[in-house]
Design a protein around this motif. Sequence first.
Motif: not given
Length: 411
Positions: A121-137
Amino acid sequence: MKHHVPENAIDLAPTDLTPHYEPMGWHHWPEHPWLTYQFRRGLGETQEGGGAVSECFLAASRMIPGDYDSWHREWMRIADQNWDRGIEAERNGHIQTAKNCFLRAADYYRQAEFYLEPDAPNRLPTFEKMEACSHKFLKYLNPPGEIVDIPYEDGKPICGYFVRAPFPGDRMPVLICFGGLDSIKDEMWFMQAHGALQRGISVLMVDLPGQGGTLRRHKLAARPDTEVPVGACIDWLLERDDVDPDRIACAGSSMGGYYAARAACYEHRLAACIAHGAIWSVHEMWGDKDESFGLAMHIKWVMGEDTMTEALETSKAFALEGHLDHMQCPLLVLHGGHDVLTVSAATQVHDYATSKGVNSTLRLLQPDETGAEHCQHDNPTIGQEIMNDWLADVFGIDQAALLKTGWSPLI
């Protein structure tokens, strides 16, 4: 003097169980070779902005060797710290610090996500946290990067990021960047894209079928005929008015070495191809691996199968014999001379390509220059330098003239 390097060296029993350095880089937990390999990967990417050396060692010092729960927990801890620090810096107008924090956090979240089960259950949320960081960068690059969905299947686009080269010019060359079995678009900054942008080459970092968001959100498994999704990426690029249609290349890392080479065999709009970690035959590389193999979870997930037996059967179509005959563009085979997965594949791909008249260049990195690990995980900077200098030469880019334009790109 060069010594024989065994295939699948990662599975050999270690003789030294203390942390130490080997020809392919730092061995943190020799008795846990796959965790050591992933730690080496994260450690190497710090030099491309994907972390801080001290933070990586701090996280490792808190882990229980061999324990995947502690692996996830400690990467999450430093990822969250960098995210929080980035948000605070952004709020205070300290944009460069914020950007640095978001890039570090992105790679830490990638590490934290790596060993979670596909249906956790935490795999996609963790992945999308990574993407949120990339989007900010990406937002704070100059010019800003773009988050894109490339039309592919109905309701199931290819997820990607486009960053225009930060130099003057109406139509710029482009490198399509993608990973392999477990590397994703966000990691391509540390493995391919950063060096391309520095040399005046725009980048399109994508998750092909079987990768990243395209697998996690759209459930699209890998396919052997990668000219189809890569062709969709080229179609998308050609709709832009800032792309040179005659200077589009692709680079694939690890299993992406197969993906890139296969695509270039039939997608002749590509002007160059880089196999970053060559693969001659995916099935031959994995051989008789079973459910205990360190990448078994990823292999089954990426191949869209429930068992290793089924995944290995599916993998038989992922081979270059009979296909490299059709490649028309220059090919670079860039490979670690002590790659822990396979070394022989590099010469197999290069020799076969050359025998079929392909303009192929082979570069095997050796331990004394570092970068001898799989995809230069021990020193990704040297990998980026070699591949992107080669590509700049193929594209006819005068790097000295480029640096005299007066631009100060924030990358």
